[in-house]
Structures are given as structure tokens and as C-alpha cells.
Scaffold this active site. Structure first.
Site, PDB file in Angstrom:
ATOM      1  CE1 TYR A  94      -9.903   2.787   6.313  1.00 17.91           C
ATOM      2  CE2 TYR A  94      -9.266   3.724   8.221  1.00 17.91           C
ATOM      3  CZ  TYR A  94      -8.788   3.527   6.828  1.00 17.91           C
ATOM      4  OH  TYR A  94      -7.594   3.750   6.236  1.00 17.91           O
ATOM      5  CE  LYS A  95      -8.714  -0.730   4.272  1.00 17.80           C
ATOM      6  NZ  LYS A  95      -7.886   0.526   4.929  1.00 17.80           N
ATOM      7  NE  ARG A 123      -9.787  -2.256  -3.400  1.00 17.43           N
ATOM      8  CZ  ARG A 123      -9.332  -1.709  -2.248  1.00 17.43           C
ATOM      9  NH1 ARG A 123      -8.193  -2.437  -1.849  1.00 17.43           N
ATOM     10  NH2 ARG A 123      -9.863  -0.843  -1.593  1.00 17.43           N
ATOM     11  CG  ASP A 159      -0.538  -2.259   6.923  1.00 21.42           C
ATOM     12  OD1 ASP A 159      -1.740  -2.482   7.632  1.00 21.42           O
ATOM     13  OD2 ASP A 159      -0.541  -1.061   6.414  1.00 21.42           O
ATOM     14  CG  PHE A 191      -1.790   1.188   1.203  1.00 23.72           C
ATOM     15  CD1 PHE A 191      -3.064   0.772  -0.073  1.00 23.72           C
ATOM     16  CD2 PHE A 191      -2.068   2.106   1.948  1.00 23.72           C
ATOM     17  CE1 PHE A 191      -4.153   1.837   0.105  1.00 23.72           C
ATOM     18  CE2 PHE A 191      -3.086   2.978   1.920  1.00 23.72           C
ATOM     19  CZ  PHE A 191      -3.958   3.023   0.789  1.00 23.72           C
TER      20      PHE A 191
END
Length: 420
Positions: free
Chosen positions: A232-233, A381, A207, A135
Site C-alpha cells: 500500500y506504499k 517526512r 522488511d 519500525f
């Protein structure tokens, strides 16, 4: 069995027999929407609204500053960290929820480099290894820290997971990886990768942003050194909700990070001018916490207490297996390329397909109420959150995708929005 599902009625039967199906009722999902973007922003737990109202109206509105003690605001990062810990194979008092993933990664990476600087081979151990497809913000933070330290640190980017074994050597200070790749959904073997890197004397920072809450993680079994991730995912903590940080207990005493704010002080309200780090995981804290957003994280975490990660993983793999099978059968010949590994051991909880007009197709899907997202280059995605995604959602999403592709019902040169 999944490969032979070829009707919506068969998907309805899967939902009827799904032991996790009742959990969906605890989320506020808009009618007429198939939400397949929980890998980017989780849906809102219904309880979050009441929790936010309580914090704002009662704890802040009525009790004001007294809530730091009365409502336990001061202990929220650690108390919520203990709720999150079982989801990642951590123990009590090993996790805090605080700051953002990027800031926490900066802290962990800085501490790891400082630990390595005290070793006899520090003069030659100057490389931070990560994937080119990591990322981007993780790479940016590493680049910024290396430049700021100005001690000869450099970043080595590898082009594939298979190259990691040759890229990590006696020069490696830290191996920094995302457990599940944000674009492809590739899942690393955490235990094997960690052991191989540590055999060369490297420290390993994981991560967990795209794996925590989606699949079983055992940081202790993997003997990991540091980990960060967001809430938050898959954990459904709310947009921009505070992230989490974990430090292996064996490193607590050595851990030092440059953002030495007062919440990481041994006795913050003595107001001493010199910093004295507290013991344990609270060393990862920095400044005063965003209480409203931090409090809402609990609403998402409480839902996990009603199930277990293995049950979620089983459903996740069933959902992604079905999606791959239906796309490849019902959208055959439409120039779609599967980007995500088929192997369960190498797959996270989202599936990516590439198409030359991927962005326009995704915009057309969203217009029809099927929400996924897009990542360059050309990758669509689709995230599958077992807590609330249904098997009929998979069918309906694929049917919408098929219709759009067959009818070429999308803008070939769609103008990209600021957030894709």
C-alpha cells in the site's frame, strides 16, 4: 545539475524531459494537492476503481461463490505474487500476497527460529537482533513471539547501523531489519549485511515495506533468507492492502509456520483433521483471503510493468537530491536538520527533516495542500514516488515550506491527531 536548479521553470523543463512523466496520468490525484506521502499510502491508480467495481458487481454480485474458480480468486495470492516478484529480485512461485506485514513477519520469524532450533548450537543461539529505530511493530511482533515461545529468546536492540557488525555473533538466531528505515530513510546494503550475519550462522529476515517499489532489490543476489513487505506504499495497492511474503527456495522444504490455516494445506478441500503443509511458497498462506482488497493490488502492479526499477531509482534520486538542495538553499537559517543520508547508496525514496515544531509545520503544510507526514521525535517526512511525483511538486512543496517558516505560520503547540 540538480544542485543548480533555482527556478520553477527549470523544474518544468525537468518534467518535460522526464521519460516517466506519462505514468502520472494513470493515477487519480486531486487537483491543487502536492502529494509527498506515497511512502505511507500510495495514490490510487485510476484502474483500481474499475477493478473493485468488477469484483463487487460481476464476480461477487453475479457469479457469487463460483468466482473462486471462474474468476481465479483461489489463485490470486500466488498469481499476484508472480507479478510482484520481479520488483524484488525474486522468481516465479516464490512470493505470495497475503495478510498484513506484521502477520507475515510473525510467520517468517517463527519459522526461522524453528529452523535454528534444529541446529546443534540451538541451546546458545537465542538472540533476535534488530535496530532500536526499526519500525516499532516489527519489534513488538518479535517481543510477543519470544515471550509466547518462552524458550529463552531475547531481543538485542542496536542503536545504529554501524553497530550491527558487532551485535551479530554466535548467539544470534535471526537478524531482522527493515531495508529502508521508516523515519530517517537510511538504506542498508542488503547484500553486505546479509553476508556478514550469515557468516555467524544467523538467518536474515528483511522488511521491504519502505523499499519495495521504490528502488531495485535483488533478494537472490543478496542471498537473503526471508522477506516481507506491504503493497500500500510505493506499490499503490490501497489502504491496508495485503502484504507479501518471500521465502528463499532453499528453505521451502524446511519452512513451518504456526498459523497453519487451510490455505496452506496440501489439499484444503479434502477437509482432513490433520494439517499437511503444501509445497513451496503457499506454505506461507493461512486463511481465506480478502478478495476485494487483494484484487486491487493488481492495478498498482500493472503500472510497474510499463517501466523498470532502475529508471524509477534514477528519478527517485533526482527528486530527493532536488528537494534536499532546495530546502537547504531556500530555507536556510530556519533550524531544519537533515535526517536522511546524502549518500545515494544509503538513501531510500523519502527525505526527512527535523524541526523543534515539526508537527505544527507539517499540519500547516497539509492545510496548504502539501501532504507529507510526521514521526516522533520532531521529524517531518516527505515521500517521493517516481511513478507520479513531478519536479514542480518538489519546487512547490519547498516554496510552501519556506513561506510557512519565514512567516512562522504554524501552531507551535498544535494538538496531534490520532494519525500523524
Amino acid at each position: 545539475m540538480i544542485k543548480h536548479i533555482n527556478t520553477r521553470a527549470a523544474c518544468e523543463t525537468l518534467d518535460a524531459n522526464d521519460p516517466l512523466a506519462p505514468l502520472r496520468a494513470q493515477f487519480a490525484l486531486p487537483p491543487g494537492v502536492v502529494y509527498l506521502d506515497g511512502n505511507s499510502l500510495g495514490a490510487r491508480p485510476k484502474a483500481a476503481l474499475q477493478r473493485a467495481q468488477k469484483v463487487i458487481e460481476e464476480e461477487w454480485g453475479n457469479d457469487l461463490i463460483r468466482s473462486w474458480n471462474k474468476a481465479g480468486w483461489f489463485d490470486l495470492p500466488a498469481r499476484l505474487g508472480n507479478k510482484l516478484a520481479p520488483l524484488i529480485g525474486a522468481g516465479d512461485n516464490e512470493v505470495v500476497i497475503t495478510d498484513s506485514t506484521s502477520i507475515n513477519l510473525f510467520k517468517m520469524l517463527a519459522a526461522a527460529l524453528q529452523m535454528q532450533a534444529s541446529q546443534p548450537d540451538s541451546a546458545t543461539r537465542k538472540v533476535i537482533v534488530t535496530e532500536r529505530d526499526n519500525f516499532p511493530t516489527d519489534i513488538y511482533m518479535a517481543q510477543g513471539l519470544a515471550e509466547w515461545l518462552d524458550r529463552g529468546y531475547r531481543i538485542r536492540l542496536v542503536d545504529s547501523p554501524q553497530e550491527l557488525s558487532s551485535a551479530v555473533n554466535a548467539e544470534t538466531a535471526v537478524l531482522m531489519l527493515t531495508h529502508v528505515n521508516y523515519r530517517s530513510g537510511h538504506l542498508h546494503d542488503m547484500q553486505a549485511v546479509t553476508a556478514a550475519a550469515q557468516a555467524h550462522g544467523a538467518l536474515v529476515l528483511w522488511d521491504l515495506a519502505h523499499s519495495a517499489g521504490a528502488l531495485p532489490i535483488d533478494l537472490h543476489a543478496a542471498n537473503a533468507d526471508f522477506a516481507v513487505g506491504c503493497t500500500y506504499k510505493y506499490m499503490n495497492g490501497g489502504p491496508g492492502a495485503p502484504a507479501f511474503a518471500w521465502i528463499a527456495p532453499r528453505h521451502h522444504a524446511q519452512f513451518r509456520q504456526p498459523l497453519s490455516g487451510w490455505w496452506g494445506h496440501r489439499a484444503p478441500f479434502t477437509m482432513q483433521p490433520d494439517f499437511a503443509p503444501t509445497d513451496g511458497i503457499r506454505r506461507a498462506l493461512c486463511g481465506t483471503q480478502p478478495i476485494v482488497s487483494l484484487a486491487m493490488v493488481e492495478s498498482g502492479l500493472d503500472i510497474f510493468a510499463q517501466t523498470d526499477m532502475q529508471a524509477l531509482r534514477t528519478k527517485s534520486l533526482a527528486l530527493t537530491d532536488l528537494f534536499i538542495a532546495l530546502v537547504e538553499s531556500r530555507c536556510a537559517g530556519q533550524q531544519l536538520t537533515l535526517v536522511t543520508p546524502r549518500d545515494h547508496a544509503q538513501r531510500g525514496s523519502h527525505v526527512s527533516f527535523a524541526h523543534a515544531h515539526g508537527y505544527g509545520i507539517m499540519r500547516a503544510l497539509i492545510a496548504r495542500g502539501v501532504i507529507g507526514d510526521y514521526r516522533e521525535p520532531q521529524v517531518m517526512r516527505f515521500g517521493f514516488t517516481p511513478l507520479y511525483t513531478r519536479f514542480i511538486d518538489v519546487w512547490d512543496a519547498v516554496e510552501s515550506l519556506r513561506q510557512i517558516l519565514v512567516d512562522t505560520d504554524y501552531e507551535i503547540s498544535a494538538q496531534q491527531e490520532a494519525v500523524t
